[in-house]
Design a protein around this motif. Sequence first.
Motif, PDB file in Angstrom:
ATOM      1  N   ASN A  77       0.813  -1.215   0.000  1.00  0.00           N
ATOM      2  CA  ASN A  77       0.000   0.000   0.000  1.00  0.00           C
ATOM      3  C   ASN A  77       0.849   1.268   0.000  1.00  0.00           C
ATOM      4  OD1 ASN A  77      -2.316  -1.554   0.039  1.00  0.00           O
ATOM      5  ND2 ASN A  77      -2.543  -1.471   2.260  1.00  0.00           N
ATOM      6  N   CYS A  78       1.898   1.291   0.846  1.00  0.00           N
ATOM      7  CA  CYS A  78       2.687   2.525   0.928  1.00  0.00           C
ATOM      8  C   CYS A  78       3.520   2.732  -0.339  1.00  0.00           C
ATOM      9  CB  CYS A  78       3.567   2.523   2.173  1.00  0.00           C
ATOM     10  SG  CYS A  78       5.035   1.500   2.074  1.00  0.00           S
ATOM     11  N   LEU A  79       4.023   1.647  -0.957  1.00  0.00           N
ATOM     12  CA  LEU A  79       4.789   1.803  -2.207  1.00  0.00           C
ATOM     13  C   LEU A  79       3.885   2.194  -3.365  1.00  0.00           C
ATOM     14  CD1 LEU A  79       7.320  -1.174  -2.032  1.00  0.00           C
ATOM     15  CD2 LEU A  79       7.775   1.261  -1.685  1.00  0.00           C
ATOM     16  N   ALA A  80       2.672   1.670  -3.402  1.00  0.00           N
ATOM     17  CA  ALA A  80       1.732   2.053  -4.464  1.00  0.00           C
ATOM     18  C   ALA A  80       1.409   3.543  -4.384  1.00  0.00           C
ATOM     19  CB  ALA A  80       0.454   1.221  -4.358  1.00  0.00           C
ATOM     20  N   ARG A  81       1.216   4.061  -3.160  1.00  0.00           N
ATOM     21  CA  ARG A  81       0.934   5.495  -3.008  1.00  0.00           C
ATOM     22  C   ARG A  81       2.162   6.329  -3.378  1.00  0.00           C
ATOM     23  NH1 ARG A  81      -2.817   8.165   0.022  1.00  0.00           N
ATOM     24  NH2 ARG A  81      -4.122   6.401  -0.645  1.00  0.00           N
ATOM     25  N   LEU A  82       3.354   5.848  -2.991  1.00  0.00           N
ATOM     26  CA  LEU A  82       4.587   6.568  -3.342  1.00  0.00           C
ATOM     27  C   LEU A  82       4.753   6.664  -4.861  1.00  0.00           C
ATOM     28  CD1 LEU A  82       7.316   7.868  -2.603  1.00  0.00           C
ATOM     29  CD2 LEU A  82       8.291   5.556  -2.509  1.00  0.00           C
ATOM     30  N   CYS A  83       4.439   5.590  -5.572  1.00  0.00           N
ATOM     31  CA  CYS A  83       4.558   5.618  -7.036  1.00  0.00           C
ATOM     32  C   CYS A  83       3.549   6.581  -7.654  1.00  0.00           C
ATOM     33  CB  CYS A  83       4.368   4.214  -7.601  1.00  0.00           C
ATOM     34  SG  CYS A  83       5.717   3.081  -7.187  1.00  0.00           S
ATOM     35  N   GLU A  84       2.348   6.653  -7.065  1.00  0.00           N
ATOM     36  CA  GLU A  84       1.334   7.580  -7.586  1.00  0.00           C
ATOM     37  C   GLU A  84       1.769   9.035  -7.416  1.00  0.00           C
ATOM     38  OE1 GLU A  84      -1.410   6.986  -9.218  1.00  0.00           O
ATOM     39  OE2 GLU A  84      -1.229   4.803  -9.134  1.00  0.00           O
ATOM     40  N   LEU A  85       2.504   9.321  -6.344  1.00  0.00           N
ATOM     41  CA  LEU A  85       2.924  10.701  -6.045  1.00  0.00           C
ATOM     42  C   LEU A  85       4.432  10.891  -6.247  1.00  0.00           C
ATOM     43  CD1 LEU A  85       0.888  11.192  -2.719  1.00  0.00           C
ATOM     44  CD2 LEU A  85       0.220  11.877  -5.025  1.00  0.00           C
ATOM     45  N   PHE A  86       5.043  10.036  -7.052  1.00  0.00           N
ATOM     46  CA  PHE A  86       6.505  10.005  -7.135  1.00  0.00           C
ATOM     47  C   PHE A  86       7.086  11.344  -7.590  1.00  0.00           C
ATOM     48  CE2 PHE A  86      10.641   8.877  -8.941  1.00  0.00           C
ATOM     49  CZ  PHE A  86      11.171   8.130  -7.892  1.00  0.00           C
ATOM     50  N   HIS A  87       6.524  11.934  -8.611  1.00  0.00           N
ATOM     51  CA  HIS A  87       7.086  13.181  -9.135  1.00  0.00           C
ATOM     52  C   HIS A  87       6.913  14.329  -8.137  1.00  0.00           C
ATOM     53  CE1 HIS A  87       8.115  11.497 -13.006  1.00  0.00           C
ATOM     54  NE2 HIS A  87       6.895  10.973 -13.099  1.00  0.00           N
ATOM     55  N   SER A  88       5.810  14.336  -7.400  1.00  0.00           N
ATOM     56  CA  SER A  88       5.632  15.360  -6.367  1.00  0.00           C
ATOM     57  C   SER A  88       6.618  15.146  -5.220  1.00  0.00           C
ATOM     58  CB  SER A  88       4.196  15.346  -5.837  1.00  0.00           C
ATOM     59  OG  SER A  88       3.279  15.733  -6.845  1.00  0.00           O
ATOM     60  N   VAL A  89       6.888  13.889  -4.894  1.00  0.00           N
ATOM     61  CA  VAL A  89       7.865  13.593  -3.843  1.00  0.00           C
ATOM     62  C   VAL A  89       9.257  14.064  -4.261  1.00  0.00           C
ATOM     63  CG1 VAL A  89       9.030  11.727  -2.580  1.00  0.00           C
ATOM     64  CG2 VAL A  89       6.555  11.649  -2.906  1.00  0.00           C
TER      65      VAL A  89
END
Length: 590
Positions: free
Chosen positions: A340-352
């Motif tokens: 779950n946490c990696l899926a969310r990180l990938c969705e927001l990767f460019h913002s991160v």
Amino acid sequence: MAENKKKCRQYNANYINYGFIPSPANVHLPMCLLCEQVFSNEAMKPSRLQEHLSKKHPDKASKDSAYFQSLRDQRSRRPTINTMFARSVNQTESGLVASYNIALLIAKAGLPFTVGESLVIPAIKEAISTVMQRDPAPVTKAIPLSNDSVALRIREMSMDTEQQLCATLRGCRFSIQLDETTTADNNVLLMAYVRYVSGRDLPEDFLFGEYLATDTRGETIFAALTEFLRERDIPVTNIIACATDGAPAMVGRYRGFATLLKQQVPQVLTVHCILHRHNLVSKKMSPSLHQSLDVAVKAINKIKAHALNDRLFRQLCGDNDEAFKRLLLHTEVRWLSKGNCLARLCELFHSVIEFLDQADATLKAKLWSCRHDIFYLSDFFGKMNEVTLKLQGDGMTLVHSKATICSFLAKLELYQQNLGRRQFINFPQLAKVLDELTDSHLLLYTDHLKAVKADMAIRFRDLQQLDVPDWVMEPWKADAVSCEPEIQESLIDLQNDEEAKATFRTSGWRAMWVTQGQRFPPLWERVHLLLLAFPTSYLVEQGFSQALHMQTKYRNHLNLVSSGALRLKLTSQCPDVKKLAAAHQAQGSH
């Protein structure tokens, strides 16, 4: 000369036209509805009744019979001393039953016992006074809901549900799953669930929760289980299967719980929880993939662990029109957390990446360099989470678990081949960086999938080798002649049983065996273990979560076991409220 015999008149229903009804004291005498004067039998003449109405009640002399009938109905509904007393007694008794039912609702919701006085009673008062516009005092006083009253009701209902379950288990075979955990107040809570056949159902229920005084060794756990069964006259030999986690205290070769249980019940089937094994498989990673996972977790913590960073990141996500505005923290003890946490990180990767460019340039460089691994791990843990979710839930059997694990093993081979051919249909996140992938990346990922498959093949060897005969799933397609001689006749009887066929068509194989299987003992003897055995300890883990929610810092003195709150929260048994209420003298609240 004989004395003339007096004429005895009978009340006539037509006397209502003059405002008279039968007297409550003597139904043969008329009584005026208006002044309640009772006439003698000699005066029971229509002319005398008409004269009374005209002279005593001249304003009502012109009223028709409908008027007097309405007066009669109103009088019949008027409360008397007897009816008021009976109503008061009934209301108090009903209030006692309501007290039990409300206490049951409080326990099922896992709320503090004081909620009865602080919330339920005020809510009842508000509803009666506002909606019904009546005085709520008679109702609220009839329902005792003090803290002590609710605690007593919960304890009694808990004991009643335990007695119901134990009475069933004394005469049937059952399987158990059990595990222990450390609660917030540093106590060790041992919890067990059972599955058994009851009529036409296969219920799963909370067996017990016990605090362990000292250690959590296998001998201590086994002693707690056997003591509970002995006190309730349940033979330990009724246990046919047991599911535990893989801790040494549970599966130790010499002094583990499973070993001690097999000494008492040699034929018992012991199962190492499939969910725990599956979680251990997910931890098998190469050093480079593990390092990439650590970088991802550090990036998430950099943002989530600081309130200011979290607020600034949310604002950035809003400016970038992202679908989500928050990252998810990684928690090691939660099996779905990595995916779950990696899926969310990938969705927001460019913002991160954009945020870390200002907050931590070094961490940003590390995160960018291992982006390929993070996207792959997101897909991989997503697949692992799908399997975990399939293995959770009520009614899980060994047959279903075997199908799920064997299916995933076959899929791992497919994933490996597709990645080697640069086909990313199974890896949507990794496909986002398709053009940047090198052969070394693909080799790393295929080697990881190969290692995971090899590890699963070892850990789940017993499940893959589990023998599930064809006639279990499709008894009407099996050839009885080719089956074991001991079951051939029973299988033929089953194949020609129309009731069993109808159940199989409408409800499936599991319901058919539960409802009809015991009519064919040779077949049931081979099938019942596949249905009764727990493949996981999911119910116990779920029970631990409920216990954690109940014992907050505001209720840290609550004894989950002796109070009965935990049993009543988790059990599927319904307490016999009317029987319990009948054992008490109804007494309203003061």
